[in-house]
Design a protein around this motif. Sequence first.
Motif, PDB file in Angstrom:
ATOM      1  N   GLY A  29       6.472  15.757  15.337  1.00 19.15           N
ATOM      2  CA  GLY A  29       7.605  14.840  15.087  1.00 19.15           C
ATOM      3  C   GLY A  29       8.062  14.918  13.641  1.00 19.15           C
ATOM      4  N   MET A  30       7.100  14.933  12.731  1.00 21.38           N
ATOM      5  CA  MET A  30       7.425  14.985  11.304  1.00 21.38           C
ATOM      6  C   MET A  30       8.107  16.303  10.953  1.00 21.38           C
ATOM      7  SD  MET A  30       4.807  14.596   8.095  1.00 21.38           S
ATOM      8  CE  MET A  30       4.030  16.181   8.415  1.00 21.38           C
ATOM      9  N   LEU A  31       7.608  17.393  11.514  1.00 23.63           N
ATOM     10  CA  LEU A  31       8.176  18.729  11.259  1.00 23.63           C
ATOM     11  C   LEU A  31       9.630  18.792  11.740  1.00 23.63           C
ATOM     12  CD1 LEU A  31       8.540  21.756  12.894  1.00 23.63           C
ATOM     13  CD2 LEU A  31       7.750  21.789  10.524  1.00 23.63           C
ATOM     14  N   LYS A  32       9.874  18.291  12.945  1.00 29.22           N
ATOM     15  CA  LYS A  32      11.237  18.345  13.492  1.00 29.22           C
ATOM     16  C   LYS A  32      12.204  17.534  12.640  1.00 29.22           C
ATOM     17  CE  LYS A  32      10.347  19.335  18.355  1.00 29.22           C
ATOM     18  NZ  LYS A  32      10.321  18.802  19.720  1.00 29.22           N
ATOM     19  N   ASN A  33      11.755  16.354  12.191  1.00 32.15           N
ATOM     20  CA  ASN A  33      12.572  15.530  11.306  1.00 32.15           C
ATOM     21  C   ASN A  33      13.009  16.287  10.080  1.00 32.15           C
ATOM     22  OD1 ASN A  33      13.070  12.973  12.194  1.00 32.15           O
ATOM     23  ND2 ASN A  33      10.998  12.250  11.719  1.00 32.15           N
ATOM     24  N   LYS A  34      12.070  17.004   9.498  1.00 33.46           N
ATOM     25  CA  LYS A  34      12.336  17.741   8.265  1.00 33.46           C
ATOM     26  C   LYS A  34      13.312  18.896   8.536  1.00 33.46           C
ATOM     27  CE  LYS A  34      11.498  18.856   3.944  1.00 33.46           C
ATOM     28  NZ  LYS A  34      11.912  17.986   2.836  1.00 33.46           N
ATOM     29  N   VAL A  35      13.109  19.621   9.613  1.00 29.40           N
ATOM     30  CA  VAL A  35      14.007  20.735   9.956  1.00 29.40           C
ATOM     31  C   VAL A  35      15.430  20.205  10.157  1.00 29.40           C
ATOM     32  CG1 VAL A  35      14.553  22.458  11.727  1.00 29.40           C
ATOM     33  CG2 VAL A  35      12.196  22.208  10.917  1.00 29.40           C
ATOM     34  N   ASP A  36      15.553  19.068  10.845  1.00 30.80           N
ATOM     35  CA  ASP A  36      16.879  18.490  11.129  1.00 30.80           C
ATOM     36  C   ASP A  36      17.633  18.122   9.856  1.00 30.80           C
ATOM     37  OD1 ASP A  36      16.575  18.781  13.801  1.00 30.80           O
ATOM     38  OD2 ASP A  36      15.979  16.702  14.199  1.00 30.80           O
ATOM     39  N   LYS A  37      16.921  17.947   8.761  1.00 34.60           N
ATOM     40  CA  LYS A  37      17.582  17.573   7.502  1.00 34.60           C
ATOM     41  C   LYS A  37      18.225  18.773   6.818  1.00 34.60           C
ATOM     42  CE  LYS A  37      15.142  13.353   6.398  1.00 34.60           C
ATOM     43  NZ  LYS A  37      13.716  13.003   6.324  1.00 34.60           N
ATOM     44  N   HIS A  38      18.034  19.975   7.376  1.00 28.80           N
ATOM     45  CA  HIS A  38      18.576  21.198   6.743  1.00 28.80           C
ATOM     46  C   HIS A  38      19.426  22.010   7.714  1.00 28.80           C
ATOM     47  CE1 HIS A  38      16.212  20.694   3.068  1.00 28.80           C
ATOM     48  NE2 HIS A  38      15.270  20.223   3.873  1.00 28.80           N
ATOM     49  N   PRO A  39      20.519  21.412   8.212  1.00 31.46           N
ATOM     50  CA  PRO A  39      21.332  22.118   9.208  1.00 31.46           C
ATOM     51  C   PRO A  39      21.985  23.391   8.660  1.00 31.46           C
ATOM     52  CG  PRO A  39      22.444  20.117   8.463  1.00 31.46           C
ATOM     53  CD  PRO A  39      21.073  20.096   7.863  1.00 31.46           C
ATOM     54  N   ASP A  40      22.134  23.490   7.337  1.00 31.81           N
ATOM     55  CA  ASP A  40      22.817  24.662   6.779  1.00 31.81           C
ATOM     56  C   ASP A  40      21.857  25.712   6.218  1.00 31.81           C
ATOM     57  OD1 ASP A  40      25.268  23.453   7.352  1.00 31.81           O
ATOM     58  OD2 ASP A  40      25.199  22.308   5.482  1.00 31.81           O
ATOM     59  N   ALA A  41      20.578  25.566   6.503  1.00 30.65           N
ATOM     60  CA  ALA A  41      19.585  26.495   5.941  1.00 30.65           C
ATOM     61  C   ALA A  41      19.822  27.922   6.432  1.00 30.65           C
ATOM     62  CB  ALA A  41      18.184  26.038   6.326  1.00 30.65           C
ATOM     63  N   LYS A  42      19.513  28.879   5.536  1.00 29.13           N
ATOM     64  CA  LYS A  42      19.598  30.297   5.916  1.00 29.13           C
ATOM     65  C   LYS A  42      18.356  30.734   6.668  1.00 29.13           C
ATOM     66  CE  LYS A  42      22.467  32.079   2.197  1.00 29.13           C
ATOM     67  NZ  LYS A  42      22.478  32.916   1.002  1.00 29.13           N
ATOM     68  N   GLY A  43      17.302  29.976   6.472  1.00 29.62           N
ATOM     69  CA  GLY A  43      16.045  30.299   7.139  1.00 29.62           C
ATOM     70  C   GLY A  43      14.959  29.356   6.660  1.00 29.62           C
ATOM     71  N   PHE A  44      13.814  29.454   7.297  1.00 27.57           N
ATOM     72  CA  PHE A  44      12.717  28.536   6.978  1.00 27.57           C
ATOM     73  C   PHE A  44      11.417  29.293   6.769  1.00 27.57           C
ATOM     74  CE2 PHE A  44      15.705  25.844   9.255  1.00 27.57           C
ATOM     75  CZ  PHE A  44      15.646  24.631   8.564  1.00 27.57           C
ATOM     76  N   ILE A  45      10.559  28.697   5.959  1.00 23.70           N
ATOM     77  CA  ILE A  45       9.189  29.180   5.877  1.00 23.70           C
ATOM     78  C   ILE A  45       8.269  27.997   6.173  1.00 23.70           C
ATOM     79  CG2 ILE A  45       9.192  28.964   3.335  1.00 23.70           C
ATOM     80  CD1 ILE A  45       7.287  31.444   3.456  1.00 23.70           C
ATOM     81  N   TYR A  46       7.484  28.144   7.211  1.00 21.48           N
ATOM     82  CA  TYR A  46       6.559  27.091   7.634  1.00 21.48           C
ATOM     83  C   TYR A  46       5.195  27.387   7.034  1.00 21.48           C
ATOM     84  CZ  TYR A  46      10.385  26.677  10.926  1.00 21.48           C
ATOM     85  OH  TYR A  46      11.639  26.568  11.474  1.00 21.48           O
ATOM     86  N   ASP A  47       4.687  26.440   6.267  1.00 20.65           N
ATOM     87  CA  ASP A  47       3.424  26.625   5.520  1.00 20.65           C
ATOM     88  C   ASP A  47       2.449  25.546   5.995  1.00 20.65           C
ATOM     89  OD1 ASP A  47       1.495  26.013   3.561  1.00 20.65           O
ATOM     90  OD2 ASP A  47       2.915  25.943   1.905  1.00 20.65           O
ATOM     91  N   GLY A  48       1.355  26.000   6.605  1.00 14.05           N
ATOM     92  CA  GLY A  48       0.366  25.042   7.109  1.00 14.05           C
ATOM     93  C   GLY A  48       0.732  24.498   8.478  1.00 14.05           C
TER      94      GLY A  48
END
Length: 191
Positions: A67-86
Amino acid sequence: MIQLILFGPPGSGKGTQAKHLVDKYELVHISTGDLFRYEMGNDTLLGKEAKSYISKGELVPDSVTIGMLKNKVDKHPDAKGFIYDGFPRTIPQAEALDAMLKESGDTISCLLSLTVDDEEIVKRIKHRGLTSGRADDLDEEIIRNRINVYKENTLEVFQYYADQNKSVSIDGIGSIEEIASRLSHEVDKNI
Ligand code: C5P
Ligand code: MG
């Protein structure tokens, strides 16, 4: 979109290397450990729940972390990409991540796993504990429990993505620059 998982045991250099990759590939860095520590620092309900697990070196329940991860991803709709750490640290977390990406027609580019032996990990984390302000970095018993939890619950995530031909192992011993260049080399092959 570039979707990288930076994988490896605690103290393998994920946070340090994430910084390099973020700059080089213009990614948004999401460290679930950092998010938990932010919540703990603000003494929120989520922080209090997380603390009861983190203080013992145990994993926070999947539903909370996802739930916490999804919340954070949703805050960056214009991101070029993501790096998930941990994250993902369990198979259900990996399945939830894949399902979330699939909804937007996306998929994991690759999982980069930093390999470091146990005694080096204990040494590094104890050293980090001198300045990190993290209670879970100070106690050798907790550090060893974190390593055990990694082996018991997390390591199988490597195989999960290996089954999709996406997992790569990288030697996590060397200078920060050396390891950064090993990682970039693999990223360039997989994007
Ligand atoms: O990733 P990091 O080592 O900073 O995580 C610190 C602690 O946060 C872990 O030892 C674990 O207790 C908790 N955590 C978790 N699930 C995750 C990430 C971190 O339970 N996906
Ligand atoms: Mg970290």
